[in-house]
Design a protein around this motif. Structure first.
Motif, mmCIF file in Angstrom:
data_model
loop_
_atom_site.group_PDB
_atom_site.id
_atom_site.type_symbol
_atom_site.label_atom_id
_atom_site.label_comp_id
_atom_site.label_asym_id
_atom_site.label_seq_id
_atom_site.Cartn_x
_atom_site.Cartn_y
_atom_site.Cartn_z
ATOM 1 N N GLU A 120 0.667 -1.136 0.282
ATOM 2 C CA GLU A 120 -0.088 -0.064 -0.038
ATOM 3 C C GLU A 120 0.501 1.451 -0.302
ATOM 4 O O GLU A 120 2.103 1.300 1.114
ATOM 5 N N TYR A 121 0.771 1.759 -0.369
ATOM 6 C CA TYR A 121 1.205 3.813 -0.870
ATOM 7 C C TYR A 121 0.199 4.373 -0.948
ATOM 8 O O TYR A 121 -1.401 3.886 -0.671
ATOM 9 N N GLY A 122 0.330 5.539 -0.451
ATOM 10 C CA GLY A 122 -0.942 6.950 -1.156
ATOM 11 C C GLY A 122 -0.228 8.246 -0.699
ATOM 12 O O GLY A 122 1.245 8.694 -1.260
ATOM 13 N N ALA A 123 -1.372 9.605 -0.704
ATOM 14 C CA ALA A 123 -0.386 10.166 -1.440
ATOM 15 C C ALA A 123 -1.934 11.870 -1.253
ATOM 16 O O ALA A 123 -2.467 10.956 -0.785
ATOM 17 N N SER A 124 -1.315 12.785 -1.164
ATOM 18 C CA SER A 124 -2.799 13.662 -1.026
ATOM 19 C C SER A 124 -2.890 13.655 -1.883
ATOM 20 O O SER A 124 -3.637 13.462 -3.458
ATOM 21 N N ILE A 125 -4.645 14.618 -1.896
ATOM 22 C CA ILE A 125 -5.757 14.919 -2.608
ATOM 23 C C ILE A 125 -4.797 15.681 -3.797
ATOM 24 O O ILE A 125 -5.932 16.071 -4.299
ATOM 25 N N LEU A 126 -3.902 16.620 -2.723
ATOM 26 C CA LEU A 126 -3.760 18.217 -3.983
ATOM 27 C C LEU A 126 -2.567 17.892 -4.778
ATOM 28 O O LEU A 126 -1.567 17.306 -4.021
ATOM 29 N N GLU A 127 -2.813 18.109 -5.975
ATOM 30 C CA GLU A 127 -1.856 17.728 -7.255
ATOM 31 C C GLU A 127 -1.837 18.911 -7.756
ATOM 32 O O GLU A 127 -3.084 19.583 -8.008
ATOM 33 N N PRO A 128 0.023 19.304 -8.153
ATOM 34 C CA PRO A 128 -0.442 20.688 -9.173
ATOM 35 C C PRO A 128 -0.843 20.280 -10.672
ATOM 36 O O PRO A 128 -1.519 19.264 -11.321
ATOM 37 N N ALA A 129 -1.734 20.948 -10.725
ATOM 38 C CA ALA A 129 -3.072 21.164 -12.069
ATOM 39 C C ALA A 129 -2.339 20.378 -13.223
ATOM 40 O O ALA A 129 -2.810 19.601 -13.990
ATOM 41 N N ASP A 130 -0.881 21.198 -13.721
ATOM 42 C CA ASP A 130 0.095 20.438 -14.596
ATOM 43 C C ASP A 130 -0.399 18.867 -14.906
ATOM 44 O O ASP A 130 0.344 18.331 -15.983
ATOM 45 N N LEU A 131 -0.073 18.348 -13.213
ATOM 46 C CA LEU A 131 0.135 17.160 -13.873
ATOM 47 C C LEU A 131 -1.286 15.830 -15.216
ATOM 48 O O LEU A 131 -0.946 15.110 -15.351
ATOM 49 N N TYR A 132 -1.865 16.776 -14.617
ATOM 50 C CA TYR A 132 -3.585 16.190 -15.580
ATOM 51 C C TYR A 132 -3.658 17.089 -17.136
ATOM 52 O O TYR A 132 -4.204 16.288 -17.636
ATOM 53 N N LYS A 133 -2.694 17.504 -17.207
ATOM 54 C CA LYS A 133 -3.214 18.362 -18.499
ATOM 55 C C LYS A 133 -2.593 17.651 -19.328
ATOM 56 O O LYS A 133 -2.693 18.008 -20.570
ATOM 57 N N ALA A 134 -1.195 17.091 -19.359
ATOM 58 C CA ALA A 134 -0.631 16.063 -20.816
ATOM 59 C C ALA A 134 -1.183 15.194 -21.215
ATOM 60 O O ALA A 134 -1.612 15.086 -22.089
ATOM 61 N N LYS A 135 -1.773 14.707 -19.706
ATOM 62 C CA LYS A 135 -2.369 12.850 -20.722
ATOM 63 C C LYS A 135 -3.990 12.294 -20.137
ATOM 64 O O LYS A 135 -3.847 11.585 -20.260
ATOM 65 N N SER A 136 -4.114 13.375 -19.403
ATOM 66 C CA SER A 136 -5.326 12.280 -18.952
ATOM 67 C C SER A 136 -6.518 12.513 -19.912
ATOM 68 O O SER A 136 -7.755 11.885 -19.244
ATOM 69 N N GLY A 137 -6.349 13.151 -20.593
ATOM 70 C CA GLY A 137 -7.476 13.331 -21.915
ATOM 71 C C GLY A 137 -8.550 14.884 -21.281
ATOM 72 O O GLY A 137 -8.454 14.866 -20.542
ATOM 73 N N ASP A 138 -8.937 15.761 -22.564
ATOM 74 C CA ASP A 138 -9.315 17.048 -22.729
ATOM 75 C C ASP A 138 -10.317 16.741 -21.932
ATOM 76 O O ASP A 138 -10.388 17.814 -20.538
ATOM 77 N N GLU A 139 -11.876 16.552 -21.766
ATOM 78 C CA GLU A 139 -12.792 16.574 -21.439
ATOM 79 C C GLU A 139 -12.620 16.695 -19.833
ATOM 80 O O GLU A 139 -12.591 17.160 -19.097
ATOM 81 N N ILE A 140 -11.310 15.317 -19.229
ATOM 82 C CA ILE A 140 -11.732 15.146 -18.224
ATOM 83 C C ILE A 140 -10.900 16.892 -17.609
ATOM 84 O O ILE A 140 -11.431 16.929 -16.028
ATOM 85 N N VAL A 141 -9.556 16.640 -18.154
ATOM 86 C CA VAL A 141 -9.211 18.008 -17.092
ATOM 87 C C VAL A 141 -10.388 19.637 -17.288
ATOM 88 O O VAL A 141 -9.992 20.145 -16.510
ATOM 89 N N ASN A 142 -10.773 20.490 -18.668
ATOM 90 C CA ASN A 142 -11.413 20.892 -18.738
ATOM 91 C C ASN A 142 -11.950 21.181 -17.738
ATOM 92 O O ASN A 142 -12.602 22.160 -17.477
ATOM 93 N N GLU A 143 -13.281 20.155 -17.798
ATOM 94 C CA GLU A 143 -14.508 20.063 -17.053
ATOM 95 C C GLU A 143 -14.913 19.688 -16.396
ATOM 96 O O GLU A 143 -15.870 19.864 -16.028
#
Lengths: 405, 405
Positions: free
Chosen positions: B41-64
């Motif tokens: 098991e590992y864990g992390a904070s719910i807070l992340e730099p927004a850049d982390l999602y801009k590159a690879k998650s799919g546009d709809e998910i990040v922007n909307e």
């Protein structure tokens, strides 16, 4: 394309397995002590309407120290900075159905927007334990006993910490009796809370209330009852402290804090108190409450300082590696792994065909206590610590299990 | 003063003890299966730099669909909508020290900013399981086997669900071979992902790529290897599905989804796939990964529909009530409670002096299996279900413990 930084967001932590292991250990001890006293776990979202914190948390906390933003539906939303308003909201919502005395605990993560420093990060986890529906002194005593039992369950000795106890009403009445006006009571109390950090405290107090104030107070009858109850419970490191205040505005009676007695690191570790009016934010019939919150960051510092943290153990028992890779041996290999799992072992596998030396290193890095190599029709299992070996056949899952005990 | 609303923030849940009980049950089953396979098991904070999602998650998910805001230090911060970018960040940060194969799991809460609907809330918890450092098909197989084992561990039957498998490269090459230009590949793939929801799919596709596209595809060699591996593991409800795509842009090979086969509620429950290039966002040497995520809301719906949820049990064994209240009896009462706790029972107490009938109601509301009444020098313990009674003395903690077994 330029590379992204691998750092986490400022003031929060990544939990690699060795960190998560410690976190899980802390949570497990908390849960165990709370459940011994009949507390049930509850939970809630980190997102709360900002209004929840505006009424009672203390101005500094809401205005300067919370993550608050407007969502796309124009709602003002806050990442919870503390759990007590949430639990009060939940109890108020179902107060007719819940049944009192109600003993609840939770281990929420909380957010504070302040400069990170030792013992204070922007996100931390906090045990919250509360009794609702009991006005009597027995609830004050129980909450302090549990705080004490938690310290003991982590291996702390009586001399490692001290419990200081006061009553909000004592300090507020004492200020009133010396002629401090109602509008200055809160500010004066907050000033006393920061007494140790303010070099010219007397001057500041005089500036605020217009006269010299003495702080000589004697324990109330109720404080003495609490101290007696703690004594009967075998607690010897608790005492009355007249200047103990605590930050939140909502406390209405007993307040207490657990102090680290270490000379180089003497400080308040956690605390709590009685808040009999908090649910009146939501409904006319208020439910009395008493509880405390204890954060993981400060606790972990304490356990580290006192050498009380357990050594990392892996939940995985065996790292099982396949050396001869063809279709038949792969099938047999996974059957062996499956039968070991059925026998109760936690088994990670590898069929990369890497060198034994490299695979040892992996087992070491992961703290896996046993490594196994499958070659043609035999299995060699090795104890990583003692280097002791077992050589056996594929159908000997029980033999392997016994070797890894 | 006007009263605050007791409702939680829109689209999130309060977990009263009966809800938390179910949540803890789900987490426990997840943990158990993952640890059987050697995952840590590992864990992390719910807070992340927004850049982390801009590159690879799919546009709809990040922007909307994300909660993203600017903090007071002018950082753009996102409440994580998924865990994979976080785990890729953590693995990339320590890739020289971690040791591969690396098997990790976590149960993070995730946030999506969308209109709440059945099975999709604004906050949910999601099991994430990933293997890093293994390019071979054995990792694809293991991840699907674990998804299957989890369904079985919750009591699902083979006929209750189906596993559909595809390969991202198959669909992308198929589009290329029919002359779809590189710039349209992503959009065409995303359109296929929504095929079932789009009534005039063929028309839309033609509008996008300029020609008719056939979707007849045959499994690749690798897909067939995966299907064979699953068969050897005894899994009979897995099949190739050529139009399976999944939303995230980062998948680079195998993708799979677990479908509820219920006729009235047929839908994708969870899934995952291989992402061999995600850590290249952070560093030159990419670490291959394969994993899946399974959310608590959809799972709970499934377990409810199939009558697979356990009945709420209390962690508290005994609700011990004091009837005669004077100093001596209070001390003896708490000594008895302490000795019962030392014997291993979880004991909640009451010394309110309320009527027995009222105290029974409290025990019922809290699902406490035993209630005890202390009167002068005897204890009467009652089984709440059978109404069976034990009458004994104060020094009989073991007798009481045996009665409550």
């Amino acid at each position: 394309m330029s590379k992204l930084d691998t750092a986490s967001y400022k003031g929060v932590r990544d939990f690699y397995p060795e960190d998560q292991f410690i976190q899980n250990y802390i949570f497990k001890v908390w849960r165990k002590v709370l459940e011994r006293y009949g507390y049930e776990e509850y939970g809630a979202s980190i997102l709360e309407p900002a209004d929840l914190y505006k009424a009672k948390s203390g101005d500094e906390i809401v205005n300067e120290q919370t993550y608050t933003f407007i969502d796309r539906g124009d709602r003002e939303v806050t990442l919870r900075p503390e759990m007590t308003p949430t639990v009060a909201r939940m109890v108020a919502a179902k107060r007719r159905e819940l049944g009192f005395p109600l003993r609840w605990y939770s281990i929420p993560n909380l957010f504070r927007y302040e400069a990170p420093q030792r013992g204070r990060l922007r996100e931390h986890w906090q045990l919250n334990a509360d009794i609702f529906g009991v006005k009597g002194v027995e609830a004050d005593i129980e909450i302090i006993v549990i705080a004490y039992e938690i310290m003991k369950a982590f291996g702390a000795k009586d001399e490692d910490f001290e419990i200081q106890i006061n009553d909000r009403s004592l300090i507020e009445n004492h200020l009133r009796n010396q002629g401090v006006s109602e509008e200055n009571i809160n500010a004066a109390r907050q000033l006393i809370d920061k007494k140790k950090k303010i070099p010219n405290f007397e001057e500041e107090m005089k500036k605020l209330v217009g006269k010299d104030i003495d702080l000589v107070m004697f324990p109330t009858e109720r404080i003495n009852q609490i101290l007696t109850g703690l004594e009967f419970s075998g607690i010897k490191n608790a005492r009355f402290e007249s200047t103990l205040v605590r930050g939140f505005d909502y406390y209405s009676g007993m307040v207490f804090e657990v102090f680290d007695t270490d000379e180089t690191n003497s400080r308040s570790m956690f605390g709590g108190g009685r808040y009999d009016n908090l649910t009146s934010m939501f409904s006319e019939d208020a439910v009395p409450g008493v509880g405390f919150g204890s954060g993981d960051v400060v606790l972990k510092d304490f356990l580290e300082t006192h050498n009380l943290l357990p050594e990392k153990r892996s939940r995985t028992d065996l790292f099982l590696c396949l050396k001869d890779i063809d279709v038949e041996s792969v099938v047999a290999f996974h059957k062996l792994a499956a039968s070991l799992r059925d026998a109760g072992l936690n088994v990670a596998t590898d069929q990369s065909g890497k060198e034994k030396g490299d695979l040892y290193k992996v087992a070491e890095k992961h703290n896996t206590p046993f490594i196994g190599f499958v070659e043609s029709d035999k299995v060699v299992v090795k104890n990583m610590a003692t280097r002791e070996e077992l050589e056996t056949n594929f159908d000997e899952a029980e033999t392997i299990k016994n070797f890894t005990k």
